[in-house]
Every structure is written in C-alpha cells, then in structure tokens.
Enzyme design. Structure first.
Site, PDB file in Angstrom:
ATOM      1  N   GLU A  63      30.055  -4.838  80.537  1.00 59.20           N
ATOM      2  CA  GLU A  63      29.767  -5.708  79.380  1.00 59.20           C
ATOM      3  C   GLU A  63      28.870  -6.876  79.803  1.00 59.20           C
ATOM      4  O   GLU A  63      29.193  -8.038  79.563  1.00 59.20           O
ATOM      5  CB  GLU A  63      31.058  -6.199  78.716  1.00 59.20           C
ATOM      6  CG  GLU A  63      31.858  -5.055  78.128  1.00 59.20           C
ATOM      7  CD  GLU A  63      32.925  -5.447  77.110  1.00 59.20           C
ATOM      8  OE1 GLU A  63      33.198  -6.642  76.963  1.00 59.20           O
ATOM      9  OE2 GLU A  63      33.460  -4.536  76.455  1.00 59.20           O
ATOM     10  N   GLU A  71      35.561   2.375  77.402  1.00 57.16           N
ATOM     11  CA  GLU A  71      36.616   1.565  76.768  1.00 57.16           C
ATOM     12  C   GLU A  71      36.688   1.951  75.298  1.00 57.16           C
ATOM     13  O   GLU A  71      35.698   1.817  74.567  1.00 57.16           O
ATOM     14  CB  GLU A  71      36.330   0.067  76.913  1.00 57.16           C
ATOM     15  CG  GLU A  71      36.498  -0.415  78.340  1.00 57.16           C
ATOM     16  CD  GLU A  71      36.388  -1.931  78.500  1.00 57.16           C
ATOM     17  OE1 GLU A  71      36.708  -2.675  77.555  1.00 57.16           O
ATOM     18  OE2 GLU A  71      35.955  -2.351  79.594  1.00 57.16           O
TER      19      GLU A  71
HETATM   20  O1  AHR Z   1      40.013  -3.998  77.641  1.00 59.74           O
HETATM   21  C1  AHR Z   1      39.971  -5.368  77.461  1.00 59.74           C
HETATM   22  C2  AHR Z   1      38.562  -5.948  77.574  1.00 59.74           C
HETATM   23  O2  AHR Z   1      37.771  -5.469  76.540  1.00 59.74           O
HETATM   24  C3  AHR Z   1      37.785  -5.590  78.808  1.00 59.74           C
HETATM   25  O3  AHR Z   1      38.098  -6.389  79.884  1.00 59.74           O
HETATM   26  C4  AHR Z   1      36.380  -5.814  78.378  1.00 59.74           C
HETATM   27  O4  AHR Z   1      35.471  -4.987  79.066  1.00 59.74           O
HETATM   28  C5  AHR Z   1      36.412  -5.556  76.886  1.00 59.74           C
HETATM   29  O5  AHR Z   1      35.827  -6.590  76.173  1.00 59.74           O
END
Ligand code: AHR
Length: 502
Positions: free
Chosen positions: A173, A304
């Site tokens: 990110e 994610e």
């Molecule tokens: O999964 C929680 C968070 O969500 C992670 O650390 C990040 O990559 C995303 O914003």
C-alpha cells in the site's frame, strides 16, 4: 426451478491453490496470541505455535501465508527480529494500537510456522521506511546457500540450510501507509528495489510482487504498470511477476464500516452487493495489466480481501477484532467463486486475516479457539485447490430490498478436482428463500453425489459459549438421474457438491 449447466468437457483454466491463501500481520492478536504464544506458554504449542490453531489451519490445507504486513511491513526492520529473543529490539507498533512489539516472532518463527502448516511463504518487504540494502540482505539471509556475511549470520542464529521464499512483495500500500507515494515515484522505487531481490539458487526463483492499487484506483495500476514495462537496457526483462490489489468489503465506506453482527436485511444485501464488485475490479485491472505485460503474464495478486466492520465493543480499536457471521460466510463464498472464475489472471489471494483480525478464520480467547463460518467456507472450497475451472452457468433472479441494491440469488463456480471429481460450490444469497435447482452435467453419467452445506439464519455465528452453532452438515440431493442432479438449496447457505462420474 433454476437450471445449472456444467460442462465437464470444457476446462477454462488452472485454479492455483494459492487463491485460497492467508495473511497474518503483526496487528492486534493475530500473530501474538492468535498463532504464536511462545515456547513457555501454558497453551499447548510446538516451538511457540499454538497446536489448536495450527491443527485447524492444516485442515484447510493453507497453500500460502503472507507476512509480516500489511502496513506493518513498511515499518518492519527484519534484523530486529532475529537472534536471541531477549536481545531483540522492542518497537512501537504505530499503525496498530501503539503497542510494544517485542519482535519475538521474526523470520525464523515465520518459517517455522510455514513448516508446521506445510504452506508456501510470502514475505512482504519494506520500501516505505527501509533501504535497498536491508531488503537485499533479507533475501540473502533467507535464501543464499553460499559463503556470505548474511549466510553466516543465519547459521549463527541456528539455521544451517537456506529457506524457500516463494513470493516476495516489494512494499505494501505505498499509495497510503507504505509511504504516501505517487504511482510514478513508487514504480521507480520498485524498479530499483526489485533489482536486488536476487535469485541466489538455480532451483529457487522468487515470484516478485509490486504494490498495486486500492480497489478502483485504475490510475495507480496504469501508471505503475506503464513504468514497470518501460525499458532502456537491452538485457532487462520483465520486472514483475505480479501486482497486488486490495479490496475490503465495508458496509458503506472505510470511514463508515457498519457492524459485524448487528445488521438488518438491507445491510445484508448491501454487503453482498459490494462484495460482488470484486468481479468488476478484477476485470478492469486485468485489462490494464494486459496492455503492459511483455515477456510473460503478470498475475493479479489479491493479497488483502475480506470484510472490515467496526471492531467488537470493548476491544482495542487498533486491533481490528470483529465477529464473523453467515454474512461473512457468503462474502467468502462469493469472493472465492469470483477468484476461481478469474483463475487465468488471479494467481494468489490472501484473506485478511488469519486469526483474531478482520474476517478471521479462527478466533481465540486465552486457551480457547473457535472456528468461524468463514473457516468452514474455506474447508468446503478446498476441493478447488489445484483444480481445473469448468465452464458453468446458472439461471438467476435478482433479489434484494431496494432497487439499487439488487443482486443475483445464486452464485457458483465449478471445477474438475485433482481427485477427478466435479466440485460445485453454490451460494444462496437470499436471507429467506430456498431455490429448487436442476444441475445438468453435459455428456456425463453421474455415479454418485455427496454434499456438505453451511446454512443458518443470517446473523448466526460461533461464540466461545456456543462454538458449533454454525458448522457444515451433510447434504443429500433430492434426486440424481443420468446427468442431472435435483436439489433445493436453502436460504442463506454455502453448498459444496462432489460429483463422481461414471
Ligand atoms: O489488514 C489490515 C490493513 O489493511 C493492512 O495492514 C493494510 O495493508 C490494509 O490497509
């Protein structure tokens, strides 16, 4: 009666087992308590990993585990997490609750966890606050088998043989918590950092992953991919094997997430509708990737995904602990079906997260552990790992409570498993209506059908007091004749049918 057409003779692509991957971050009680309790804990453990959780996860045949973050990855300095535990540096976990991170779970412990789980390794490196040298040395420490300072250090820390790093993420990110970079700036850093993610052994090629966009940030995808496919040097080849995509299902938005358990029908349908958006995201991002890939395909890595609701009342807001209901089960079922259908492009996906955080598959409290509805969905879907996607189509009708949030009532994917059987996973998204289905398998004679189903009312969830309220039960179709299976799928359910053919 919904007609469901399945063509066992038409394979559409290979379903990488890693599509059912997991993600464990140094966040809240995911690593500490959830997975790792330390060798001295009274909770039964092997080398610090809690036995109950490892056993439960092994049952899912977890294919790959991503670590150490997440946002944590871009403030993690791996050298703080090696060597004698009492000498390891303590740090503040600034992203997640401001708690002390004692680094007792580091590289050696992660590799041990993956060994116990029998899964592949996905390490996420630090671009946001780390150096090229630091990343390069981490890869050398883990994978080099020759003579070098890093190899000596690894051996001095008790590990003679190098490990396998299957996947390596260069930052996380980086449009946000990983440095608030512009896409052009990140992409140039990616080019530099990835150069030093070396393949030290002939038999060991690391799959490199660039940090991709959040949800529909097509501009990020476009600019990163175009920068990565720009070459000056005649001997340079494709710089990345994959690029990530993050998409969480919130009820309204990231600032208005909604409740995990206390929701109404409108919120049920809204969450499922937002989940189905994953399909559009994959299609549109894939179209951009396709324009820039050169030597070989660049995979989309959804590293994610999952629900993100308000955390449970009374818990640390920085720990992201939430309950998990039948709604989460449907979210998991829909997403896993979507990934199957896009198996040509999506080569890995990692649910966030493995234990006690967001859409977890297990929840722990002290020495107790419960399996969530999402856990059971992964168990029903594991038949798709390594399978071949089959052509399939189901007749659906639109359901919902308001016109702008209508969704199809049924959602499916079908594969030919490594066991030679046809595996059907079908979700009924309705809160209250069962649907009769007639599945027709083209040019086939069916020998036997077995089934398992997860079904309950929409708010149903497991608790430490009632850990088995939601669990799969056997399911028998009403009739099987020739190449047809007749059955009724109950409201609010996730069904797996295993079909043996003559
Ligand atoms: O999964 C929680 C968070 O969500 C992670 O650390 C990040 O990559 C995303 O914003």
């Amino acid at each position: 009666m919904a007609k469901f057409y399945i063509n066992p003779g038409h394979k559409l692509g290979h379903i990488n087992p890693e599509i059912q991957g997991h993600f464990a971050e140094h966040l809240g009680r995911c690593i500490y308590e959830g997975v790792y309790v330390g060798e001295d804990s009274e909770i039964p453990n092997v080398n610090g990993m809690r036995c109950d959780v490892v056993e439960a996860l092994k049952e899912l045949q977890i294919p790959v585990l991503r670590w150490p973050g997440g946002c944590f990855a871009d403030e993690y300095h791996w050298m703080d997490g090696i060597g004698p535990k009492e000498k390891r540096k303590k740090m503040i976990n600034t992203h997640w609750g401001g708690v002390v991170e004692d680094n007792s779970f580091g590289t050696h412990e992660f590799m041990e966890l993956c060994r116990q789980l029998g899964c592949k390794t996905y390490i996420n490196g630090n671009v946001g606050s780390g150096t090229v040298q630091e990343m390069s040395q981490w890869v050398e420490y883990m994978t080099f088998d020759g003579v070098s300072e890093m190899t000596e250090l690894r051996k001095a820390n008790g590990r003679e043989e190098p490990w396998t790093v299957d996947y390596f993420g260069v930052g996380n990110e980086n449009w946000g918590c990983g440095g608030f970079m512009t896409p052009e700036f990140y992409a140039n850093l990616y080019r530099q950092y990835q150069t030093y993610v070396r393949n030290y052994r002939e038999d060991h090629k690391i799959f490199k992953i660039a940090s991709g966009p959040n949800r529909d940030d097509y501009d990020w995808m476009e600019k990163v991919m175009s920068t990565l496919s720009y070459f000056r040097h005649p001997r340079s080849n494709q710089l990345t094997d994959g690029i990530s995509l993050h998409y969480y299902t919130h009820l309204h938005s990231s600032s208005d997430k909604g409740e995990a358990v206390d929701f109404d029908e409108y919120q049920w349908y809204k969450v499922l509708k937002r989940t189905m958006y994953m399909d559009e995201l994959i299609k549109k991002h894939s179209a951009i990737i396709q324009r820039y890939e050169r030597d070989y395909p660049v995979a989309l890595i959804v590293d994610e995904w999952g629900t993100w609701f308000n955390c449970e009342p009374g818990t640390n807001p920085g720990f992201l602990y939430q309950q998990n209901t039948m709604r989460d089960a449907l979210v998991a079922g829909i997403n896993l079906n979507i990934f199957n259908k896009h198996c040509d492009r999506v080569k890995m996906a990692n649910i966030a997260q493995m234990a006690n955080v967001l859409q977890a598959v297990v929840l722990t409290e002290g020495e107790q552990m419960i399996l969530t509805p999402t856990y059971h969905v992964f168990n029903l879907y594991k038949c798709h790992q390594g399978a071949e996607l089959l052509e399939s189509y189901i007749e659906t009708e639109e359901i919902g409570v308001v016109p702008e949030l209508m969704i199809p009532n049924l959602h499916e994917s079908v594969s030919l498993g490594v066991d030679g059987k046809v595996h059907i996973t079908l979700n009924n998204l309705s809160t209250d209506t069962a649907y009769p289905v007639e599945a027709v398998l083209t040019d086939t004679e069916i020998a036997e059908v077995k089934g398992e189903i997860l079904t309950q009312e929409m708010h149903a969830h497991n608790t430490f007091e009632e850990p088995e309220k939601v669990k799969p039960v056997d399911f028998k179709p009403d009739n099987v004749i020739g190449n047809k299976i007749m059955f009724t799928i109950p409201a609010c359910s996730v069904l797996h049918l295993e079909v043996a053919m003559k």
